[in-house]
Design an enzyme around this catalytic site. Sequence first.
Site, PDB file in Angstrom:
ATOM      1  N   GLU A 270     -28.951 -55.756  44.025  1.00 38.02           N
ATOM      2  CA  GLU A 270     -28.899 -57.208  44.222  1.00 38.02           C
ATOM      3  C   GLU A 270     -30.159 -57.910  43.725  1.00 38.02           C
ATOM      4  OE1 GLU A 270     -31.134 -55.761  47.823  1.00 38.02           O
ATOM      5  OE2 GLU A 270     -29.538 -55.010  46.513  1.00 38.02           O
TER       6      GLU A 270
ATOM      7  N   CYS B 238     -30.292 -49.305  49.751  1.00 37.60           N
ATOM      8  CA  CYS B 238     -31.600 -48.944  50.305  1.00 37.60           C
ATOM      9  C   CYS B 238     -31.464 -48.578  51.787  1.00 37.60           C
ATOM     10  CB  CYS B 238     -32.613 -50.055  50.066  1.00 37.60           C
ATOM     11  SG  CYS B 238     -34.336 -49.531  50.334  1.00 37.60           S
TER      12      CYS B 238
ATOM     13  N   HIS C  87     -31.989 -51.306  44.836  1.00 40.94           N
ATOM     14  CA  HIS C  87     -31.523 -52.654  45.184  1.00 40.94           C
ATOM     15  C   HIS C  87     -30.806 -53.290  43.992  1.00 40.94           C
ATOM     16  CE1 HIS C  87     -33.687 -53.345  49.066  1.00 40.94           C
ATOM     17  NE2 HIS C  87     -34.510 -52.437  48.578  1.00 40.94           N
TER      18      HIS C  87
END
Length: 202
Positions: free
Chosen positions: A187, A84, A185
Site C-alpha cells: 500500500e 507486515c 507494504h
Amino acid sequence: MKVAVVAVQGAVEEHESILEAAGERIGEDVEVVWARYPEDLEDVDAVVIPGGESTTIGRLMERHDLVKPLLELAESDTPILGTCAGMVILAREVVPQAHPGTEVEIEQPLLGLMDVRVVRNAFGRQRESFEVDIEIEGLEDRFRAVFIRAPAVDEVLSDDVKVLAEYGDYIVAVEQDHLLATAFHPELTDDPRLHAYFLEKV
C-alpha cells in the site's frame, strides 16, 4: 464490492487509496469501510489487516471485539489480506527475531489462520527499512517491495500454503486458499497490482 480495512492502527488511508485503484484496474467499484467494531465487518466481501505494531493491533482487535467476526469471515472463505503486522496476525506460529528457529511463544493475539511460522523483525535492526524490486508469482513484472521492520515466513507448515515471493533467506509473500499475506507494504507504493490480485479472489 465492499472491502473492510481493520482500522485500529496502521496505514488505513493508504490501503483505501490503493484498493480503489486496484478496483479500477479490474473494472470493479470498490467501497472501502474502516472497521473498528464488529458491525463494520457486516456484509463485506474482503478484509485487509494493515501494518503497524502487531502486538498492539492484536490487543486492539480483541478490545474492539473484532477477533470473532474475523474468524467467522475466514470460515466463510472471505478473502483476507495481511500486510507486515497483518502477516503476523494471520500466522499460526510466531517467533521473535532474537531467537529464530526456536519455539518461543509470543504473547500476542493471533488469528492463526495461515499455516506458516513467522519471524518478527526478520531482517534485523540494521535493515529496519528498505525497498527492493522482487518477483511475485502471478505478477508479470517485478514489484517494488517496501519493508519496514518487516516480519517474514521462515517455515511453511502445510502443503496448502503457496509461496508467492522470497527475498534473501526468507519467504515474504504467501497465499493459502482465500488468504494472502505479505511481509512488505504494497500500500506504500502506487502499484495496485497486488491488491488487484487480492480483489480477484472475491
